[in-house]
Design an enzyme around this catalytic site. Structure first.
Site, PDB file in Angstrom:
ATOM      1  CB  SER A  36     -83.380  71.459  45.443  1.00  0.00           C
ATOM      2  OG  SER A  36     -81.857  71.199  44.788  1.00  0.00           O
ATOM      3  CB  SER A 105     -81.699  66.131  41.718  1.00  0.00           C
ATOM      4  OG  SER A 105     -80.773  66.804  42.445  1.00  0.00           O
ATOM      5  CG  PHE A 106     -84.429  68.332  46.858  1.00  0.00           C
ATOM      6  CD1 PHE A 106     -84.324  69.270  48.040  1.00  0.00           C
ATOM      7  CD2 PHE A 106     -85.987  68.585  46.295  1.00  0.00           C
ATOM      8  CE1 PHE A 106     -85.504  69.601  48.746  1.00  0.00           C
ATOM      9  CE2 PHE A 106     -87.042  69.366  46.722  1.00  0.00           C
ATOM     10  CZ  PHE A 106     -87.063  69.656  48.374  1.00  0.00           C
ATOM     11  CG  ASP A 226     -75.488  65.385  37.286  1.00  0.00           C
ATOM     12  OD1 ASP A 226     -75.159  66.225  38.108  1.00  0.00           O
ATOM     13  OD2 ASP A 226     -76.377  64.224  37.555  1.00  0.00           O
ATOM     14  CG  HIS A 254     -78.272  67.763  37.987  1.00  0.00           C
ATOM     15  ND1 HIS A 254     -78.465  65.803  38.562  1.00  0.00           N
ATOM     16  CD2 HIS A 254     -79.959  68.341  38.557  1.00  0.00           C
ATOM     17  CE1 HIS A 254     -78.766  66.095  39.948  1.00  0.00           C
ATOM     18  NE2 HIS A 254     -79.504  67.748  39.962  1.00  0.00           N
TER      19      HIS A 254
END
Length: 277
Positions: A36, A105-106, A226, A254
């Site tokens: 995101s 992630s998202f 991260d 990340h």
């Protein structure tokens, strides 16, 4: 693919949303769900990985609604229900009863929720630097979701995303900044995660009992360094998902799929090759 802009590929309606998506290779399908970050698209997220996995599998990578070159419908609700429905709608539109799901992630939170709500549609699950479990928002994630467009702000964000300064040069910062100010991009992005942002972390979390009940073989991946999503998230997922394994990359932030793209792709290819599908 659009020669002028490789981020623009194919289009179909997924749960009523005119969706831009990439579709390469053949074999058992793998659905990739991006993260995101501001100005993100499926291509920006997965461009190094798709050609590698497409050697053995069919790879499908949509721009989730609110991001990239997918339609931004008037009055759209940007939430986990909408994103899961869009992902399932894309599988339906392509006539795919089942796929491996990869979430970054998202996108990991979407992949988790999809697997919980539609377990029969998922063969194997990959969660990379994943949201989807409760955690206190990090300063890094707060900065990502709170991004206000400028070259300097994007440059600072790239320092948060990646471990090595070599990866995040000014040319990349300029590219990502330019992407973030395309018409409609920042408007939908800023509408998605207004402050206070802890509530959006909480809204994307699935229930512990539901995660513990997941039957799927799951590959969990995280960068040790991260600053956006804590490594503890993946340790929690490892504890809660019975049939799971965790791979941690050192000297990695990340962006495992970019910072260690070759090893990341090899890890996925091996994991998918274990299935008999």
């Amino acid at each position: 693919m659009n020669a002028a802009n490789p981020e623009i590929a194919l289009r179909t309606r997924a749960a009523g949303i005119d969706t831009n998506y990439h579709d390469q290779g053949s074999g058992f399908p793998v659905l990739f769900i991006h993260g995101s970050g501001p100005g993100v698209s499926a291509w920006a997220n997965w461009r190094l990985v798709l050609p590698e996995i497409a050697k053995s599998n069919r790879v499908i990578a949509p721009d989730m609604v609110g991001f990239g070159f997918t339609e931004r419908p008037e009055g759209a609700t940007y939430d986990i229900d909408t994103w899961v429905a869009q992902a399932i709608g894309l599988l339906d539109a392509l006539g795919l009863p089942k796929a491996h799901i990869v979430g970054n992630s998202f996108g990991g939170a979407i992949a988790l929720a999809l697997a919980i709500r539609h377990p029969e549609r998922v063969e194997r699950l990959v969660l990379m630097g994943s949201v989807g479990v409760p955690f206190p928002i990090t300063p890094g994630l707060d900065a990502v979701w709170g991004y206000q467009p400028s070259f300097e702000n994007m440059r600072a964000l790239l320092d948060i995303f990646a471990f090595s300064r070599e990866l995040v040069n000014d040319e990349l910062a300029q590219l990502r900044y330019s992407a973030s100010i395309r018409p409609g991009f920042q408007e939908s992005f800023s509408a998605m995660f207004p402050a206070p942002r802890q509530r959006w972390v909480d809204a994307m979390a699935s229930r512990e009992s539901d995660i513990r009940n997941l039957p799927h073989e799951t590959l969990i991946i995280h960068g040790r360094d991260d600053k956006v999503i804590p490594l503890s998230n993946s340790l929690t997922l490892l504890e809660w998902i019975d049939r799971s394994q965790l791979h941690v990359f050192s000297r990695c932030g990340h962006w495992v799929q970019i910072e260690h793209s070759q090893r990341f792709s090899q890890l996925l290819a091996g994991f998918f090759a274990e299935t008999s599908s």
